[in-house]
Design an enzyme around this catalytic site. Structure first.
Site, PDB file in Angstrom:
ATOM      1  N   GLU A 124     -32.044 115.307 -28.676  1.00  0.00           N
ATOM      2  CA  GLU A 124     -31.271 115.144 -29.909  1.00  0.00           C
ATOM      3  C   GLU A 124     -31.171 116.452 -30.686  1.00  0.00           C
ATOM      4  O   GLU A 124     -30.108 116.802 -31.197  1.00  0.00           O
ATOM      5  CB  GLU A 124     -31.907 114.077 -30.818  1.00  0.00           C
ATOM      6  CG  GLU A 124     -32.037 112.715 -30.191  1.00  0.00           C
ATOM      7  CD  GLU A 124     -33.389 112.457 -29.540  1.00  0.00           C
ATOM      8  OE1 GLU A 124     -33.913 111.337 -29.708  1.00  0.00           O
ATOM      9  OE2 GLU A 124     -33.929 113.367 -28.863  1.00  0.00           O
TER      10      GLU A 124
ATOM     11  N   CYS B  26     -36.527 118.381 -27.852  1.00  0.00           N
ATOM     12  CA  CYS B  26     -35.929 117.063 -27.625  1.00  0.00           C
ATOM     13  C   CYS B  26     -34.424 117.163 -27.425  1.00  0.00           C
ATOM     14  O   CYS B  26     -33.766 118.068 -27.951  1.00  0.00           O
ATOM     15  CB  CYS B  26     -36.201 116.152 -28.818  1.00  0.00           C
ATOM     16  SG  CYS B  26     -37.944 115.871 -29.154  1.00  0.00           S
TER      17      CYS B  26
END
Length: 162
Positions: free
Chosen positions: A77, A75
């Site tokens: 993030e 991901c």
């Protein structure tokens, strides 16, 4: 033991208009959206970008990276927070912005961090003993604002040890 015992949590997110944002947050929104444009997501076409500002004012951005061997993809993030912590381990992330693009390329999709990312964000809040403001872009150009990960992850893994 009482029959009706329960644990409850209250959580709320603030809705911000673009005109509510200062220059730092506007720049992070721009960087997150730009990062999403360059995500490597040939399998899901779910493109996510993230941008962060560290306590010294440096800004960084990253995007999700898929892999044909699911679940090897990562991901946006977690790539972003991992990179900044690997290179600037003593600088606290202050504001994190997340933007996702609709799979049909017609604009933004509303997205919140997945469970793995929520726990990762929690780890950095725990390390730096301070919340990270999280802004999540929405299709109508508003943003959802969480003052910290507690609003998105009320029962964190580390809470089990208290």
């Amino acid at each position: 033991m009482e029959k009706n015992r329960k644990i409850s949590s209250n959580s709320s997110l603030e809705i911000l208009l673009r005109e509510d944002l200062d220059a730092i947050r506007l720049n992070l929104v721009h960087l997150a959206r730009k990062a999403a444009d360059h995500a490597y997501a040939p399998y899901s076409n779910f493109r996510v970008g993230a941008a962060v500002v560290l306590e010294d004012g440096q800004t960084f951005w990253a995007n999700n990276q898929e892999n044909i061997c699911f679940p090897v993809g990562v991901c946006a993030e977690r790539i972003l927070l991992g990179y900044t912590h690997a290179n600037f381990p003593h600088l606290k992330p202050e504001i994190l912005v997340i933007a996702a693009l609709k799979s049909d390329n017609t604009g933004l999709a509303t997205v919140t961090p997945c469970g793995l990312c929520r726990q990762s964000i929690s780890e950095f809040e725990m390390k730096f003993k301070a919340p990270i403001e999280i802004l999540m872009c929405r299709p109508d150009e508003t943003l959802l604002r969480a003052e910290g990960i507690d609003q998105l992850l009320p029962y964190k893994f580390e809470d089990l040890n208290r």
